[in-house]
Enzyme design. Structure first.
Site, short mmCIF file in Angstrom:
data_model
loop_
_atom_site.label_atom_id
_atom_site.label_comp_id
_atom_site.label_asym_id
_atom_site.label_seq_id
_atom_site.Cartn_x
_atom_site.Cartn_y
_atom_site.Cartn_z
N HIS A 8 -18.31 9.13 35.81
CA HIS A 8 -17.05 9.26 35.04
C HIS A 8 -16.93 10.72 34.65
O HIS A 8 -17.73 11.22 33.87
CB HIS A 8 -17.05 8.35 33.81
CG HIS A 8 -16.91 6.89 34.15
ND1 HIS A 8 -17.58 5.88 33.46
CD2 HIS A 8 -16.22 6.26 35.13
CE1 HIS A 8 -17.28 4.72 33.99
NE2 HIS A 8 -16.45 4.91 35.01
N GLU B 125 -17.36 12.75 31.23
CA GLU B 125 -18.60 12.61 30.48
C GLU B 125 -19.52 13.80 30.77
O GLU B 125 -20.58 13.68 31.39
CB GLU B 125 -19.23 11.25 30.79
CG GLU B 125 -18.28 10.11 30.42
CD GLU B 125 -18.65 8.73 30.96
OE1 GLU B 125 -17.86 7.79 30.75
OE2 GLU B 125 -19.72 8.58 31.58
N ARG C 4 -11.12 10.41 33.92
CA ARG C 4 -12.33 9.56 34.07
C ARG C 4 -12.58 9.15 35.52
O ARG C 4 -13.74 9.06 35.96
CB ARG C 4 -12.10 8.31 33.22
CG ARG C 4 -13.01 7.12 33.48
CD ARG C 4 -12.57 5.92 32.69
NE ARG C 4 -13.17 4.68 33.10
CZ ARG C 4 -14.19 4.10 32.44
NH1 ARG C 4 -14.70 4.67 31.37
NH2 ARG C 4 -14.69 2.95 32.83
N HIS D 75 -24.32 7.59 31.86
CA HIS D 75 -22.95 7.72 31.36
C HIS D 75 -23.00 8.26 29.93
O HIS D 75 -24.08 8.41 29.35
CB HIS D 75 -22.28 6.34 31.28
CG HIS D 75 -22.07 5.66 32.60
ND1 HIS D 75 -20.84 5.38 33.10
CD2 HIS D 75 -22.95 5.20 33.53
CE1 HIS D 75 -20.94 4.78 34.27
NE2 HIS D 75 -22.22 4.65 34.55
N GLU E 274 -25.91 5.11 28.11
CA GLU E 274 -24.72 5.68 27.47
C GLU E 274 -25.25 6.69 26.45
O GLU E 274 -25.81 6.30 25.42
CB GLU E 274 -23.89 4.59 26.77
CG GLU E 274 -23.21 3.61 27.71
CD GLU E 274 -21.97 4.20 28.36
OE1 GLU E 274 -21.55 5.30 27.97
OE2 GLU E 274 -21.42 3.55 29.29
#
Lengths: 310, 93
Positions: free
Chosen positions: A70, A73, A128, A197, A271
């Site tokens: 993405h 990020e 994204r 991510h 994440e």
């Protein structure tokens, strides 16, 4: 462009050109252990590059890491760069990492979505998806973490091309996903996949498209717990952990589910931090602390893989 | 480069599943306007959404009318983007 990695700033964000230039310098400076592989081209025909860390042998069991699927990020690409540097600097110093590299290879794809990443620098910092566009489809881009052939099209993805979680017209329709699928399938001996991510401080494993637990759920839960603890001990940042569907939400067509369904037992997605204030706009001053803590989690997962080869 | 001056990121704490679905409805009410940075997942997790300055009044009214508690996580996105860009330029220098 930088002529050597020694003047490269690991505590800053960089453009695609700077990252690709760094890669060339990095491979040149560490050619004894690092090489660069092109695994495909993006929709807009940019090279898709993977760093291979290997001390020899052939077809060794291996670990796959990717960052930046993405594009907004940014801390994930920066973490990937720092982690690559950490691997070469710790080899021969850190006994666990040295043992890992004596038996296994590590593949790292730092910019998994080069078109989207370039777009965040040129036009839209908060982009994204990738940049694919197809005749008759009004909006641009597919969410590359919904395009995998595992639960494709189920809950937790969208068939609206204008949605941020648009899954694409069919599984692996996107060249950025197909390149990874082809590489991992051809390699045939990947034992761990780690997809990085940001943000929300989570460490998750399959499934996203199902609520039912995977067969080695207990092992993955305990490994995620150990990894999150190792991460916490660095800077005191707490991660929650568990399966995607039970920790976050239903998500279908995601990387870790495809990896697991294709025999990669140790399949995780991170994440990374935002410490609750910055979201995707984490200041560059937090790149190195973020990378330092996630390194300890990654190292825990790699060590477990080495001790439980299958 | 797109400009995000005045855009805000709101952090919403949904109390229950009903409130989460009200947030999901927002994506349909404001297509391609509300950008979920952290999507509606479960009541224990915050929902972060970027709201363009032009939509802020409507969206805040919607949240308040449905009793959805929110805070402003990022007051002006463009300020952070300008800082980020300056930091990159400085590092390059």
């Amino acid at each position: 462009l930088e002529r050597s990695t020694s003047s490269f700033s690991y505590s800053s964000y960089h453009t695609l050109e700077e990252i690709y230039s760094w890669m060339d310098n990095f491979v040149t400076e560490h050619s004894d252990i690092v090489s660069k592989i092109q695994i495909g081209h993006s929709f807009e025909n940019r090279s898709i590059l993977v760093l291979k860390f290997s001390t020899g042998g052939s077809q060794r069991p291996a670990i796959w890491m990717d960052t930046g699927i993405h594009s907004r990020e940014w801390v994930t690409h920066a973490t990937g760069i720092w982690t690559a540097k950490k691997i070469v600097s710790e080899y021969g110093e850190d006994r666990i990492l040295t043992n890992i590299l004596m038996s296994m290879d590590i593949f790292m794809e730092i910019v998994s979505n080069p078109d989207g990443f370039a777009f965040t620098h040129s036009m839209n910092r908060l982009w994204r998806k990738n940049k694919s566009n197809r005749r008759g489809i009004f909006c641009i881009g597919v969410d590359l973490n919904r395009n995998w052939r595992s639960g494709f099209g189920g809950n937790g993805s969208n068939d609206n091309p204008c949605s941020e979680t648009y899954r694409g017209p069919y599984p692996h329709s996107e060249p950025e996903v197909a390149a990874i699928v082809d590489f991992i399938t051809a390699h045939g001996n990947i034992k761990t996949l780690i997809s990085i991510h940001s943000y929300s401080q989570m460490l998750m494993y399959p499934y996203g498209h199902l609520l039912e637990p995977v067969s080695n759920q207990e092992e993955l839960y305990n490994l995620a717990k150990d990894a999150a603890q190792a991460l916490y001990e660095v800077h005191g940042i707490k991660y929650i952990y568990g399966s995607v569907s039970s920790t976050l939400y239903m998500a279908s067509g995601i990387t870790v589910d495809w990896a697991y369904d294709n025999g990669i037992k140790y399949s995780f997605s991170f994440e990374l931090r935002d410490t609750g204030r910055y979201g995707f706009l984490l200041p560059a001053t937090e790149i190195i602390p973020t990378a330092q803590e996630v390194w300890m989690a990654i190292r825990t997962i790699m060590k477990h893989t080495l001790n439980h080869l299958y | 480069q797109m400009n995000f001056t005045g855009d805000q990121v709101l952090r919403v704490l949904a109390k229950d599943e009903k409130q989460l679905s009200l947030l999901r409805d927002l994506e349909g009410l404001k297509p391609q306007k509300v950008d979920f940075w952290r999507g509606p997942a479960r009541p224990s997790l915050p929902v972060d959404m970027r709201v363009p300055s032009s939509e802020l009044k409507d969206v805040k009214a919607y949240l308040e009318s449905h009793g959805l508690a929110y805070s402003i996580m990022i007051k002006d996105i463009q300020v952070l983007l300008d800082q980020e860009r300056e930091a990159m330029a400085k590092s390059r220098r």
